[in-house]
Design an enzyme around this catalytic site. Structure first.
Site, PDB file in Angstrom:
ATOM      1  N   TRP A  43       0.835  -1.216   0.000  1.00  0.00           N
ATOM      2  CA  TRP A  43       0.000   0.000   0.000  1.00  0.00           C
ATOM      3  C   TRP A  43       0.863   1.257   0.000  1.00  0.00           C
ATOM      4  O   TRP A  43       0.404   2.358  -0.250  1.00  0.00           O
ATOM      5  CB  TRP A  43      -0.968   0.001   1.194  1.00  0.00           C
ATOM      6  N   GLU A  67       0.592  -3.221  12.597  1.00  0.00           N
ATOM      7  CA  GLU A  67       0.654  -4.683  12.400  1.00  0.00           C
ATOM      8  C   GLU A  67       0.920  -5.469  13.679  1.00  0.00           C
ATOM      9  O   GLU A  67       0.904  -6.696  13.659  1.00  0.00           O
ATOM     10  CB  GLU A  67       1.728  -4.994  11.361  1.00  0.00           C
ATOM     11  N   LYS A  99       2.715  -0.125  16.374  1.00  0.00           N
ATOM     12  CA  LYS A  99       3.896  -0.066  15.517  1.00  0.00           C
ATOM     13  C   LYS A  99       3.979   1.259  14.762  1.00  0.00           C
ATOM     14  O   LYS A  99       5.026   1.870  14.647  1.00  0.00           O
ATOM     15  CB  LYS A  99       3.823  -1.219  14.516  1.00  0.00           C
TER      16      LYS A  99
HETATM   17  O1  IFM Z   1       3.543  -1.550   4.064  1.00  0.00           O
HETATM   18  C1  IFM Z   1       4.413  -1.533   5.121  1.00  0.00           C
HETATM   19  C2  IFM Z   1       3.657  -1.841   6.379  1.00  0.00           C
HETATM   20  O2  IFM Z   1       2.672  -0.873   6.626  1.00  0.00           O
HETATM   21  C3  IFM Z   1       4.594  -1.903   7.555  1.00  0.00           C
HETATM   22  N1  IFM Z   1       5.605  -2.889   7.332  1.00  0.00           N
HETATM   23  C4  IFM Z   1       6.390  -2.630   6.140  1.00  0.00           C
HETATM   24  C5  IFM Z   1       5.523  -2.541   4.913  1.00  0.00           C
HETATM   25  C6  IFM Z   1       6.373  -2.189   3.687  1.00  0.00           C
HETATM   26  O3  IFM Z   1       6.909  -0.904   3.803  1.00  0.00           O
END
Ligand code: IFM
Length: 726
Positions: free
Chosen positions: A326, A468, A578
């Site tokens: 995204w 996440e 996070k």
């Molecule tokens: O898309 C992100 C996510 O929101 C958090 N972890 C890393 C991904 C890639 O940048």
């Protein structure tokens, strides 16, 4: 001409990985890590290719690193002079990020005098298959010099090796490496031609996975010897005969010469900066970091094709499987929309072209419509695995739910398509599959809705929001609002469609019925509301979790690389998150909240945010700007703008390497400068600006493209000038 230089003096082994990212160059087709010419795979050199992937055995599917034609090492009087093995007396690495040219200069002391190597290379801005290098050798004494330069096909891979077959050959003046991938038998061909400025003896040596010119000469005191190299990369995704194409292109470029190619490079980047540069008077640090971020974005812009997107780590290697998240629509898109809408179109065309992959994914999970890949590769294939993190204690893969539960991804696609349409005024994407894409995303959310017993309310359960660390939650506010946005968009599309479109889609979609249904979905979908203290709960039950500080949670780690999320992660049962989540929702829909609520949520969530993702800081910066607090926004802005300069970002998730460049942070820095501090709002064909400049910014100037017009916007503390240039 402006000098935009990043310079690092002295050599440090600890910086090899970071500098690979910091001194990177690229042209959208390829990214060349900022490593030194003599590095072999242990030091992560890479010519990383866009949009071509391979999978070996049970390893993760990842993008290809092409055989490396910058590979060069020297030997003087029988001794190798290479870093990091032989300590240098002087060393510096330089990036001219105005023109995408990377340089190094290294001097070694020998018993007889000094040996100096100076090099520069670049990925050609207007010839996407070409990269060029100049390598200069100078000694302060007569010496027997041997240079080995050519193509190293023994490339760095995280889950490789990806080439089952490597053919190394000579063709006239050129050398050639043809490598065939494991999964689909794609060929990656790299041709190289080099010329030397000084009388020399040459032969070509083939070692196991390297083909090298062996050039020897007796150096003259203080006289420079220059080697100029041109390389070309083609794959079977570009043409049916990539070897032939690479050879042809390299010969043509070599005829033109290194100097001419460099001139083209400088002119092309200068032309680009005429409308892409952001000028900040009064804050050199911010201006440099911001334009460096734009350099990073521009180096990965897929300008050579009509349908391709950008991976979360750009073209800096195989981290995150080279996959599209995204990040592209929500963080990078604005930069491309405002500076080069045609590239923005390419990014979104990729989503439209991968709709069938998203439909397949939805079906596989028993849903309807389009569930876009969390980590999208070609065709929309979801490279995200069910076990995306490795437990540092047991070495075992941990079940994660990013792929199955991060349903907000489909709404990001809808958002991207609509933003493109609104900012450009061009509805061609909608006509070429965009409408179907939006309707399929609406069908997806519709099929996930749950009705709460004895009420009229719809809910979305068992999801992961942007944060996440909390998996499988119910009613994540961001997700619900974005699903509602998808329904609203679908209704608008269906209600406003022209006759021709209605005729096209009415076979597949019962237009009236769907418009009514999605309107009802939008109206009835539950959105968490501000509680008594004004705070909006991130998901059901979030505020009942343990309320501790980020530092307390950090202090509970048993291992520095331990994963904070998942079932047993240290953050999972606490309110520590996070990355920006409710705050991202509020940035997107600020007009739906009062200033007081925005402020209260900022102040509540910021101390509870670890900022463990580079996507986090810019959302806080943007919301602080919306609340008229630019001084609070400023450190978050700078953190985003410096994500690839300063290092220090997370390099590990469990024991999985996640380092590389951070284009979403770069895009976030741009959004903060232009829409946050700059206060730009584009609506109903009008550009309005409401600046909120940080204290030290005396003047902010930039250009944006809006509905086919180019505007120059100049802001100071007490004046604003919006000038339409074309
Ligand atoms: O898309 C992100 C996510 O929101 C958090 N972890 C890393 C991904 C890639 O940048």
């Amino acid at each position: 001409m402006k000098d935009w230089i990043i310079r690092e003096k002295g050599f440090s082994k600890e910086h090899i990985t970071l500098n690979g990212n910091k001194f990177i160059c690229g042209n959208g087709y390829m990214g060349i890590r900022g490593t030194l010419e003599e590095y072999e795979k242990e030091h992560l050199p890479a010519v990383n290719l866009a949009g071509i992937y391979d999978k070996v055995g049970d390893g993760w599917r990842e993008p290809l690193n092409a055989p490396n034609a910058l590979y060069t090492r020297i030997r003087v009087d029988g001794r190798d002079y290479i870093l990091p093995e032989v300590e240098a007396s002087k060393h510096e690495q330089v990036l001219d990020y105005r023109h995408g040219i990377v340089k190094r200069s290294t001097t070694w002391k020998t018993g007889r005098g000094e040996v100096t190597v100076i090099s520069e290379h670049f990925a050609h801005y207007t010839c996407p298959h070409i990269y060029c290098m100049q390598y200069t050798i100078q000694t302060t004494f007569h010496a027997e010099v041997e240079v080995y330069t050519g193509i190293d096909a023994d490339v760095w891979d995280i889950h490789g090796p990806h080439y089952d077959e490597i053919t190394l050959s000579e063709s006239g003046e050129c050398i050639l490496a043809g490598a065939v991938t494991h999964e689909k038998g794609e060929t990656v061909a790299v041709a190289e031609q080099c010329g030397v400025s000084f009388f020399n003896e040459q032969r070509v040596d083939v070692q196991e996975k390297k083909i090298l010119h062996h050039i020897s000469f007796i150096s003259e005191k203080e006289k420079e010897v220059k080697i100029e190299k041109i390389a070309a990369v083609y794959t079977t995704q570009d043409v049916t005969a990539p070897e032939k194409a690479a050879l042809e292109e390299v010969r043509n470029a070599f005829k033109k010469g290194y100097g001419a190619c460099k001139k083209e490079q400088i002119e092309a980047w200068e032309e680009h900066w005429k409308t892409a540069e952001v000028e900040i008077e009064g804050d050199k640090e911010a201006m440099e970091a911001l334009n460096y971020s734009l350099y990073q974005l521009q180096s990965i812009a897929p300008r050579h094709v009509e349908s391709l997107s950008i991976g979360a780590r750009g073209l800096s290697g195989q981290t995150y499987k080279g996959a599209v998240f995204w990040d592209t629509e929500m963080f990078m898109l604005e930069y491309f929309l405002y500076t080069q809408p045609e590239t923005a179109r390419t990014l979104l065309k990729y989503r439209i072209d991968t709709l069938s992959g998203a439909q397949e994914k939805a079906r596989a999970y028993g849903h309807k419509g389009a569930f876009y890949a969390w980590e999208s590769q070609e065709g929309g294939y979801d490279a995200c695995t069910d076990y995306n993190v490795t437990d540092v204690f047991t070495g075992r893969p941990m079940r994660t739910y990013f792929k199955d539960k991060q349903i907000h991804i489909s709404s990001a696609v809808v958002y991207g398509i609509m933003r493109y349409t609104n900012v450009t005024g061009d509805d061609s994407l909608l006509k070429e599959g965009g409408i179907e894409t939006i309707l399929e995303c609406a069908a997806f959310y519709d099929s996930l809705l749950l009705q709460k017993a004895h009420t009229q309310v719809y809910e979305l359960h068992d999801v992961i929001g942007p944060d996440e660390y909390h998996e499988r939650v119910n009613n994540n506010g961001y997700t619900n609002r974005m699903a509602k946005f998808t329904f609203e968009t679908a209704v608008k599309i269906l209600r406003e469609a022209e006759e021709e479109t209605l005729q096209r889609i009415s076979n597949a979609y019962p237009v009236e019925e769907l418009a009514k249904r999605y309107q009802e979905d939008a109206d009835r979908l539950y959105l968490p509301q501000p509680e008594k203290d004004g705070v909006v709960e991130q998901f059901d039950g979030y505020r009942k979790l343990e309320d501790v500080s980020v530092d307390t949670v950090r202090s509970r780690l048993l291992h520095e690389k331990e994963y904070w999320g998942g079932a047993y992660g240290v953050a999972a049962h606490t309110q520590v998150i996070k990355q920006a989540d409710v705050v991202t929702w509020m940035v997107m829909f600020a007009e739906e909240f009062s200033q007081e609520i925005l402020q209260k949520n900022l102040d509540y969530y910021e101390p509870r945010t670890e900022h463990g993702s580079s996507l986090s800081a810019c959302m806080y910066a943007l919301l602080f700007c919306k609340c008229g607090r630019p001084e609070c926004a400023y450190p978050f802005f700078l953190k985003s703008a410096k994500a690839d300069l300063a290092g220090g970002g997370k390099e590990w998730a469990g024991s999985v390497y996640i380092g590389g460049t951070h284009p979403a942070a770069a895009g976030g820095a741009y959004m903060t400068a232009v829409s946050g501090f700059g206060g730009v709002v584009l609506k109903d064909g009008k550009v309005t600006v409401n600046p909120k400049l940080p204290e030290s910014w005396k003047k902010l100037r930039f250009h944006i493209r809006y509905q086919n017009k180019l505007y120059q916007i100049t802001e100071t503390k007490d004046s604003v000038n919006v000038e339409c240039l074309q």
